[in-house]
Write an enzyme that holds these catalytic residues in place. Structure first.
Site, PDB file in Angstrom:
ATOM      1  N   ILE A  69      -4.242  -0.361  -3.955  1.00 42.69           N
ATOM      2  CA  ILE A  69      -5.296   0.183  -3.972  1.00 42.69           C
ATOM      3  C   ILE A  69      -6.385  -0.746  -4.735  1.00 42.69           C
ATOM      4  O   ILE A  69      -7.474  -0.573  -4.260  1.00 42.69           O
ATOM      5  CB  ILE A  69      -4.981   1.571  -4.660  1.00 42.69           C
ATOM      6  CG1 ILE A  69      -6.563   2.357  -4.569  1.00 42.69           C
ATOM      7  CG2 ILE A  69      -5.196   1.236  -6.321  1.00 42.69           C
ATOM      8  CD1 ILE A  69      -6.752   2.560  -3.163  1.00 42.69           C
ATOM      9  N   GLY A 128       0.589   6.596  -1.240  1.00 47.47           N
ATOM     10  CA  GLY A 128      -0.280   7.197  -2.605  1.00 47.47           C
ATOM     11  C   GLY A 128      -1.153   6.123  -2.793  1.00 47.47           C
ATOM     12  O   GLY A 128      -1.465   5.351  -2.082  1.00 47.47           O
ATOM     13  N   GLU A 129      -1.624   6.460  -4.096  1.00 50.54           N
ATOM     14  CA  GLU A 129      -2.760   5.437  -4.864  1.00 50.54           C
ATOM     15  C   GLU A 129      -4.178   5.824  -4.221  1.00 50.54           C
ATOM     16  O   GLU A 129      -5.137   5.164  -4.603  1.00 50.54           O
ATOM     17  CB  GLU A 129      -2.242   4.238  -4.981  1.00 50.54           C
ATOM     18  CG  GLU A 129      -1.054   3.645  -5.361  1.00 50.54           C
ATOM     19  CD  GLU A 129      -0.752   2.236  -5.416  1.00 50.54           C
ATOM     20  OE1 GLU A 129      -1.689   1.366  -5.148  1.00 50.54           O
ATOM     21  OE2 GLU A 129       0.344   1.806  -5.730  1.00 50.54           O
ATOM     22  N   GLY A 130      -4.228   6.521  -3.002  1.00 49.32           N
ATOM     23  CA  GLY A 130      -5.488   6.416  -2.316  1.00 49.32           C
ATOM     24  C   GLY A 130      -5.513   5.477  -1.258  1.00 49.32           C
ATOM     25  O   GLY A 130      -6.755   5.143  -0.489  1.00 49.32           O
ATOM     26  N   SER A 131      -4.530   4.718  -0.968  1.00 45.50           N
ATOM     27  CA  SER A 131      -4.116   3.682  -0.162  1.00 45.50           C
ATOM     28  C   SER A 131      -4.692   4.201   1.353  1.00 45.50           C
ATOM     29  O   SER A 131      -5.413   3.234   2.094  1.00 45.50           O
ATOM     30  CB  SER A 131      -3.034   2.879  -0.236  1.00 45.50           C
ATOM     31  OG  SER A 131      -1.903   3.858   0.116  1.00 45.50           O
TER      32      SER A 131
END
Length: 347
Positions: free
Chosen positions: A94, A312-315
């Protein structure tokens, strides 16, 4: 609790004006597919026939989960703190994506078990990890409220920076278990359809994880839980913070781009707290994690991308931004038939 009196709806007049503009552009009607609808949705969100370019802000919320004691993750809890350090050092996916987008990136400790106080991040730890949701409430109602407020404050900081699109990311070993439990309860779906492999469980680990989620759901099965009580019993500190982040953004009339499995669980929690939130959500992509698409369907969201991701992570949300930028740019900059001197479709 949520402040329901300040929510507004997207601007329907701006949406209709944007649709009318699309009909005049030098292309067959509908030939740009979903890009046309996406541009019009941003027109409605911004209240402008031709929406401004996107200025995304990304906030990654981190927290640990007591349920890892049940053997539901392929990684130990210590990895949460180690990955937060990686975020702070700019080494995570991210971080690379945010830099590529020129997007503001903030990392928030909402409930990391280890001591990360020396790192240059936002320190808002509600408690050092949740309780074991298979055996007890993940947190107290006061802690759930506090975590929601952590997210609200993060959204306010992002909006104050000038952002007009918010993205929440997650980091927390064990959080796919909490998310699965939340989705099962809120969407009324069985664990067999929702629980996935998370960080890479084998078949035996997957069955343990399903059993743990079933146990957690059975623990509260006979209780009529409010949205806040559901979050308290089955949630995570970073998940609650993400829900508060979404709620605050929507209250300010700014759309949020929902990332993957954990983000969809947070969005379901936020939607349960305030149903009008749904008008301000856009799903970036379909995660490979089992049950994600069912969670999105419960929210009445259709993902924009399907790249086989489950990081995840907003990736996934970050990767979606350039496509959204192009949709808006096409909408704003293409010539109309009249401007180009091109004969339109015969009536």
């Amino acid at each position: 609790m949520t402040q329901t009196d300040t929510f507004r709806s997207p601007d329907s007049a701006a949406y209709q004006a944007a649709r009318a503009r699309q009909a005049t552009l030098t292309k067959p009607a509908g030939s740009l597919g979903r890009l046309e609808e996406l541009a019009c949705r941003f027109a409605a969100w911004q209240g402008k026939t031709c929406p401004d370019a996107l200025r995304p802000a990304i906030t990654v919320f981190a927290g640990d989960h007591g349920v890892t004691a049940e053997g539901v993750s392929a990684y130990p809890s210590v990895v949460t703190g180690e990955m937060v350090r990686n975020f702070a050092n700019g080494g995570a996916a991210i971080c690379v994506l945010a830099q590529s987008l020129g997007a503001r990136l903030e990392v928030v400790d909402a409930g990391v078990l280890s001591d990360v106080s020396a790192l240059p991040i936002v320190h808002a730890k509600v408690r050092a990890g949740t309780g074991n949701l298979a055996r007890e409430a993940a947190m107290t109602p006061a802690q759930a409220e506090a975590a929601l407020e952590v997210g609200r404050q993060a959204a306010r900081r992002a909006l104050a920076s000038g952002a007009n699109l918010l993205i929440a990311g997650d980091m927390g070993i064990g959080n796919t278990t909490a998310s699965a439990a939340l989705i099962c309860r809120l969407a009324q779906l069985p664990p067999e359809r929702i629980v996935g492999r998370g960080t890479g469980l084998d078949e035996a680990g997957l069955e343990i994880k399903r059993r743990v989620v079933r146990t957690a759901l059975a623990r509260v099965a006979e209780r009529q839980l409010s949205a806040l009580e559901t979050l308290t019993e089955l949630g995570g500190l970073e998940i609650a913070a993400m829900a508060g982040f979404y709620l605050e953004s929507a209250q300010h009339g700014v759309p949020v781009l929902v990332d993957g499995f954990i983000s969809s669980a947070a969005a379901l929690c936020a939607h349960a707290l305030e149903p009008r939130l749904g008008d301000w959500l856009l799903a970036s992509h379909r995660s490979e994690e089992t049950g994600h698409l069912l969670a999105l369907h419960t929210l009445k969201l259709e993902p924009v991308l399907d790249l086989g991701m489950h990081l995840g992570e907003g990736s996934g949300a970050a990767l979606c931004v350039p496509l959204l930028q192009m949709a808006i740019h096409l909408h704003n900059e293409m010539a109309t038939f009249a401007e180009a001197g091109v004969t339109g479709k015969a009536e």
